[in-house]
Design an enzyme around this catalytic site. Structure first.
Site, PDB file in Angstrom:
ATOM      1  N   CYS A  95       0.802  -0.944  -0.033  1.00  0.00           N
ATOM      2  CA  CYS A  95      -0.050   0.022  -0.181  1.00  0.00           C
ATOM      3  C   CYS A  95       0.858   1.311   0.205  1.00  0.00           C
ATOM      4  O   CYS A  95       2.119   1.336  -0.207  1.00  0.00           O
ATOM      5  CB  CYS A  95      -0.932   0.004   1.214  1.00  0.00           C
ATOM      6  SG  CYS A  95      -0.169   0.325   2.817  1.00  0.00           S
ATOM      7  N   PHE A  96       0.353   2.542   0.294  1.00  0.00           N
ATOM      8  CA  PHE A  96       1.223   3.635   0.323  1.00  0.00           C
ATOM      9  C   PHE A  96       2.689   3.552   1.310  1.00  0.00           C
ATOM     10  O   PHE A  96       3.652   3.695   0.865  1.00  0.00           O
ATOM     11  CB  PHE A  96       0.591   4.599   0.568  1.00  0.00           C
ATOM     12  CG  PHE A  96       1.269   6.210   0.387  1.00  0.00           C
ATOM     13  CD1 PHE A  96       1.801   6.479  -0.745  1.00  0.00           C
ATOM     14  CD2 PHE A  96       1.716   6.808   1.397  1.00  0.00           C
ATOM     15  CE1 PHE A  96       2.732   7.379  -1.106  1.00  0.00           C
ATOM     16  CE2 PHE A  96       2.389   8.078   1.254  1.00  0.00           C
ATOM     17  CZ  PHE A  96       2.917   8.443  -0.013  1.00  0.00           C
TER      18      PHE A  96
END
EC number: 2.9.1.3
Length: 364
Positions: A95-96
């Site tokens: 994810c980020f």
């Protein structure tokens, strides 16, 4: 769970498939080679959860997320992840920042008996790694710059050399006024990420010399990294010299035949109309530099060639159009630019001579 992975170099060298669970809006801003976006939350869900996080804190945001992504929605997303993992057993998850979204995704998959490593630090950490490698890459190789007039076949020569990097290919642009392709150019972040991949791989392969096509500060909308620009300034410049008839043939093939085939493969109903409109738009963009008189002439030549193709299916009429553009538009610009850099020219020759010279210079 502690199934973390941070050997970023191996991801590049192995071209590891990546499962990106960020929202689509994040993916569009920048992603990695071989990454597929199968989000845990769509854009709207992410937006609402972000507001909740800001106003009510993390616990409430997580609670809202679980309530929004539940039931059939949750099942569909997990099934999509599993299908991707089955097709790509060595895939990694991110994810980020490598936080809650990838961790929760990992946990949901674990419940289904599927294990997947997630990137430590997520997208942000891997992006930082690539940018750092891009910045320091020029310490590990000497550049050779391949120049030549438009249509001389520089890309064809580059494709034959193992120590070359096709910047125009990475930018999805031919690097000229008519160079845009049907598919959009990558985002600047994607261009940088993909270029970093290429440089890391070439350096790992042991190449001490890398060959690049002579480019400006940008290729279409893709801007070159400053360190590559500054390194290229003092690099030996090799000029590929090609006869005009051959240049016309190459230009005709790239800008007419292959371009029309791309429109056909993309499923356009009116291939000639769509393609010719893109060419006419490109010609309008150069009218100021070309001049009204020459613009009127080249437009008439193009329209005549287009009519001929519609009647007979022949591409021959475009040869005069290509020759006119090469001699009246591209060549004067090239002559002006190369005159300022004539002191950098180390060699001139045809395709085979240039390839042989670069191979000797590269000690391949």
């Amino acid at each position: 769970m502690t199934l973390l992975f941070d050997d970023f170099k191996s991801i590049v060298l192995n071209k590891t498939p990546l499962l990106d669970v960020r929202a689509p809006v994040e993916f569009k801003k920048g992603a990695f080679l071989n990454a597929v976006n199968l989000p845990i939350m769509n854009d709207e869900e992410r937006h609402k959860i972000g507001i909740c996080y800001k106003n009510e804190g993390n616990a409430k945001a997580v609670e809202l997320g679980h309530s929004m992504v539940s039931g059939d929605i949750k099942e569909e997303r997990i099934k999509a992840w599993i299908a991707f993992m089955d097709a790509n057993p060595n895939a990694l998850l991110y994810c980020f920042r490598g936080g809650q979204r990838s961790k929760i995704s990992q946990e949901w998959l674990h419940v289904r008996g599927k294990e997947i490593l997630r990137l430590k630090g997520g997208y942000k950490a891997f992006r930082t790694y690539l940018i750092n490698k891009l910045s320091e890459s020029t310490q590990h190789f000497k550049p050779i710059i391949l120049g030549g007039r438009t249509g001389s076949g520089k890309t064809i020569v580059l494709e034959k050399m193992k120590n070359s990097i096709d910047l125009e290919g990475l930018a999805n642009h031919r690097g000229s006024s008519f160079g845009s392709k049907l598919n959009a150019q990558p985002m600047q972040i994607d261009f940088e990420n993909n270029l970093a991949y290429e440089l890391i791989q070439k350096i790992e392969d042991g190449f001490k010399t890398l060959v690049f096509e002579d480019e400006g500060k940008h290729i279409g909308n893709a801007f070159m990294p400053e360190n590559l620009i500054s390194t290229a300034i003092n690099a030996p410049l090799i000029i590929l010299e090609t006869q005009i008839d051959k240049r016309v043939e190459i230009t005709l093939n790239e800008y007419v035949v292959q371009a029309q085939e791309a429109y056909l493969e993309a499923g356009f109903d009116f291939v000639l109309e769509e393609w010719s409109q893109s060419i006419q738009n490109a010609m309008k963009r150069i009218v100021r530099r070309l001049g009204n008189e020459k613009y009127t002439k080249v437009t008439a030549i193009f329209e005549s060639a287009l009519d001929e193709q519609k009647k007979s299916g022949s591409y021959d009429g475009y040869k005069e159009w290509a020759k006119f553009l090469l001699e009246e538009y591209y060549d004067p610009m090239y002559d002006y630019q190369i005159q300022k850099r004539s002191h950098m020219v180390a060699f001139r020759g045809d395709a085979q001579e240039v390839q042989n010279y670069i191979e000797r210079l590269s000690d391949i």
